[in-house]
Design a protein around this motif. Structure first.
Motif, PDB file in Angstrom:
ATOM      1  N   LYS A  47       0.839  -1.200   0.000  1.00  5.60           N
ATOM      2  CA  LYS A  47       0.000   0.000   0.000  1.00  5.60           C
ATOM      3  C   LYS A  47       0.874   1.250   0.000  1.00  5.60           C
ATOM      4  N   VAL A  48       0.407   2.273  -0.711  1.00  3.34           N
ATOM      5  CA  VAL A  48       1.050   3.586  -0.700  1.00  3.34           C
ATOM      6  C   VAL A  48      -0.014   4.627  -0.378  1.00  3.34           C
ATOM      7  N   GLU A  49       0.292   5.501   0.573  1.00  2.00           N
ATOM      8  CA  GLU A  49      -0.644   6.555   0.987  1.00  2.00           C
ATOM      9  C   GLU A  49       0.005   7.924   0.791  1.00  2.00           C
ATOM     10  N   VAL A  50      -0.772   8.831   0.214  1.00  3.72           N
ATOM     11  CA  VAL A  50      -0.322  10.207   0.000  1.00  3.72           C
ATOM     12  C   VAL A  50      -1.266  11.120   0.776  1.00  3.72           C
ATOM     13  N   LYS A  51      -0.695  11.926   1.687  1.00  3.92           N
ATOM     14  CA  LYS A  51      -1.536  12.775   2.536  1.00  3.92           C
ATOM     15  C   LYS A  51      -1.014  14.213   2.542  1.00  3.92           C
ATOM     16  N   LEU A  52      -1.945  15.159   2.696  1.00  3.91           N
ATOM     17  CA  LEU A  52      -1.626  16.574   2.783  1.00  3.91           C
ATOM     18  C   LEU A  52      -2.057  17.132   4.140  1.00  3.91           C
ATOM     19  N   PHE A  53      -1.236  18.023   4.680  1.00  2.00           N
ATOM     20  CA  PHE A  53      -1.550  18.720   5.924  1.00  2.00           C
ATOM     21  C   PHE A  53      -1.134  20.181   5.762  1.00  2.00           C
TER      22      PHE A  53
ATOM     23  N   VAL B  42       2.907  23.865   4.446  1.00  2.92           N
ATOM     24  CA  VAL B  42       2.161  22.763   3.843  1.00  2.92           C
ATOM     25  C   VAL B  42       3.040  21.524   3.956  1.00  2.92           C
ATOM     26  N   LYS B  43       2.444  20.416   4.362  1.00  2.00           N
ATOM     27  CA  LYS B  43       3.218  19.191   4.530  1.00  2.00           C
ATOM     28  C   LYS B  43       2.641  18.080   3.661  1.00  2.00           C
ATOM     29  N   LEU B  44       3.521  17.416   2.936  1.00  2.00           N
ATOM     30  CA  LEU B  44       3.163  16.295   2.072  1.00  2.00           C
ATOM     31  C   LEU B  44       3.840  15.031   2.589  1.00  2.00           C
ATOM     32  N   ASN B  45       3.036  14.009   2.878  1.00  2.00           N
ATOM     33  CA  ASN B  45       3.568  12.727   3.333  1.00  2.00           C
ATOM     34  C   ASN B  45       3.284  11.652   2.289  1.00  2.00           C
ATOM     35  N   ILE B  46       4.313  10.913   1.914  1.00  7.16           N
ATOM     36  CA  ILE B  46       4.149   9.764   1.018  1.00  7.16           C
ATOM     37  C   ILE B  46       4.716   8.547   1.744  1.00  7.16           C
ATOM     38  N   LYS B  47       3.809   7.648   2.101  1.00  8.72           N
ATOM     39  CA  LYS B  47       4.184   6.499   2.930  1.00  8.72           C
ATOM     40  C   LYS B  47       3.885   5.199   2.193  1.00  8.72           C
ATOM     41  N   ASP B  48       4.854   4.293   2.196  1.00  4.76           N
ATOM     42  CA  ASP B  48       4.647   2.985   1.564  1.00  4.76           C
ATOM     43  C   ASP B  48       4.873   1.867   2.572  1.00  4.76           C
ATOM     44  N   SER B  49       4.404   0.685   2.213  1.00  5.40           N
ATOM     45  CA  SER B  49       4.582  -0.488   3.068  1.00  5.40           C
ATOM     46  C   SER B  49       5.641  -1.407   2.471  1.00  5.40           C
TER      47      SER B  49
ATOM     48  N   GLY C  86      12.263  24.741   1.919  1.00  6.24           N
ATOM     49  CA  GLY C  86      11.542  23.705   2.643  1.00  6.24           C
ATOM     50  C   GLY C  86      12.488  22.627   3.158  1.00  6.24           C
ATOM     51  N   THR C  87      11.916  21.583   3.720  1.00  6.71           N
ATOM     52  CA  THR C  87      12.704  20.472   4.233  1.00  6.71           C
ATOM     53  C   THR C  87      12.090  19.154   3.772  1.00  6.71           C
ATOM     54  N   ILE C  88      12.922  18.125   3.690  1.00  2.00           N
ATOM     55  CA  ILE C  88      12.438  16.777   3.405  1.00  2.00           C
ATOM     56  C   ILE C  88      13.144  15.809   4.334  1.00  2.00           C
ATOM     57  N   ASN C  89      12.378  14.944   4.943  1.00  2.00           N
ATOM     58  CA  ASN C  89      12.918  13.951   5.866  1.00  2.00           C
ATOM     59  C   ASN C  89      12.369  12.577   5.507  1.00  2.00           C
ATOM     60  N   VAL C  90      13.038  11.562   6.000  1.00  2.00           N
ATOM     61  CA  VAL C  90      12.613  10.196   5.712  1.00  2.00           C
ATOM     62  C   VAL C  90      12.677   9.359   6.986  1.00  2.00           C
TER      63      VAL C  90
ATOM     64  N   ILE D 291      13.029  -1.570   8.128  1.00  2.00           N
ATOM     65  CA  ILE D 291      13.171  -2.700   7.215  1.00  2.00           C
ATOM     66  C   ILE D 291      11.921  -3.581   7.262  1.00  2.00           C
ATOM     67  N   ASN D 292      11.416  -3.921   6.068  1.00  2.00           N
ATOM     68  CA  ASN D 292      10.253  -4.796   5.876  1.00  2.00           C
ATOM     69  C   ASN D 292       8.938  -4.219   6.409  1.00  2.00           C
ATOM     70  N   GLN D 293       8.953  -2.933   6.780  1.00  3.23           N
ATOM     71  CA  GLN D 293       7.728  -2.292   7.243  1.00  3.23           C
ATOM     72  C   GLN D 293       7.356  -1.069   6.424  1.00  3.23           C
ATOM     73  N   GLY D 294       8.327  -0.523   5.701  1.00  5.05           N
ATOM     74  CA  GLY D 294       7.996   0.584   4.823  1.00  5.05           C
ATOM     75  C   GLY D 294       8.787   1.848   5.085  1.00  5.05           C
ATOM     76  N   THR D 295       8.509   2.846   4.247  1.00  7.10           N
ATOM     77  CA  THR D 295       9.234   4.114   4.273  1.00  7.10           C
ATOM     78  C   THR D 295       8.249   5.269   4.138  1.00  7.10           C
ATOM     79  N   GLU D 296       8.545   6.353   4.824  1.00  3.98           N
ATOM     80  CA  GLU D 296       7.715   7.558   4.720  1.00  3.98           C
ATOM     81  C   GLU D 296       8.604   8.765   4.465  1.00  3.98           C
ATOM     82  N   PHE D 297       8.303   9.496   3.387  1.00  7.21           N
ATOM     83  CA  PHE D 297       8.975  10.759   3.101  1.00  7.21           C
ATOM     84  C   PHE D 297       8.053  11.893   3.514  1.00  7.21           C
ATOM     85  N   ILE D 298       8.609  12.859   4.245  1.00  4.51           N
ATOM     86  CA  ILE D 298       7.838  14.000   4.736  1.00  4.51           C
ATOM     87  C   ILE D 298       8.420  15.281   4.148  1.00  4.51           C
ATOM     88  N   VAL D 299       7.642  15.954   3.302  1.00  6.98           N
ATOM     89  CA  VAL D 299       8.066  17.202   2.671  1.00  6.98           C
ATOM     90  C   VAL D 299       7.318  18.354   3.346  1.00  6.98           C
ATOM     91  N   LYS D 300       8.086  19.361   3.761  1.00  2.00           N
ATOM     92  CA  LYS D 300       7.509  20.529   4.432  1.00  2.00           C
ATOM     93  C   LYS D 300       7.887  21.775   3.648  1.00  2.00           C
TER      94      LYS D 300
END
Length: 202
Positions: free
Chosen positions: A115-121, A127-134, A180-184, A188-197
């Motif tokens: 699953k991949v989720e894209v969220k805005l806050f 403005v924050k953009l999160n892209i999270k995968d499993s 802006g900033t970007i963090n990750v 392992i085996n649970q996924g990754t989330e990139f956070i763009v601010k």
């Protein structure tokens, strides 16, 4: 007989279909690499010009999600975008490049059934953009280096997916050009989330 030197003749290979296809693919890969390096040089330049306008970030993401939809479906990955009516003042084309790069990354490293989720806050300033995968995740050893040019978390995996090792470096350069900033975050085996601010306006 002494004093006689031999010279090895060059090995010529037969131009089979498979070999020609392999050469063609390598040429395309090198062309993409040159293009990525040109982009990176531009984005890291102090003279980079940002063509900022006001636009609805959700509409931009919706269009990108639509373009990716078939690839996610073909790979058996669930893709969800949680839209919000958020207006951003930024370079629309370059922010689109950030989203495309992060979506491509999520697609590459998420396995079938994932699953991949894209969220805005948003808040008053950002403005924050999160892209999270499993997906496969990134080890704690590799995590500090994922934005460095040519750094490959898994060389064999990157070879299979055709990555140049520059995409995340370009992404970070664009985000930082917008102040802006970007963090990750990853496991392992649970996924990754990139956070763009990104600043709402600057």
């Amino acid at each position: 007989v002494t004093g006689v030197q031999t010279c090895a003749l060059p090995i010529l290979w037969e131009p089979t279909t498979d070999r020609l296809i392999g050469c063609h693919e390598e040429i395309l890969r090198l062309n993409r690499l040159v293009g990525d390096l040109e982009k990176l040089t531009l984005f890291e330049s102090e003279n980079l010009i940002l063509n900022k306008t006001k636009f609805k970030l959700g509409e931009v993401i919706t269009n990108i999600v639509f373009n990716f939809e078939k690839e996610f479906l073909n790979k058996g990955i669930e893709l969800n975008f949680y839209d919000r009516d958020i207006v951003l003042y930024a370079d629309k084309d370059k922010i689109s490049q950030v989203i495309v790069n992060l979506m491509s990354n999520a697609l590459k490293y998420t396995q079938k059934g994932g699953k991949v989720e894209v969220k805005l806050f948003e808040d008053a300033k950002y403005v924050k953009l999160n892209i999270k995968d499993s997906g496969l995740g990134i080890s704690g050893t590799d995590l500090p280096y994922v934005f460095e040019r040519f750094y490959r978390v898994d060389k064999s995996r990157n070879k299979l997916t055709g990555g140049s090792g520059i995409g995340l470096t370009i992404t970070k350069s664009i985000v930082e050009a917008h102040k802006g900033t970007i963090n990750v975050e990853s496991t392992i085996n649970q996924g990754t989330e990139f956070i763009v601010k990104l600043p709402r306006s600057s």
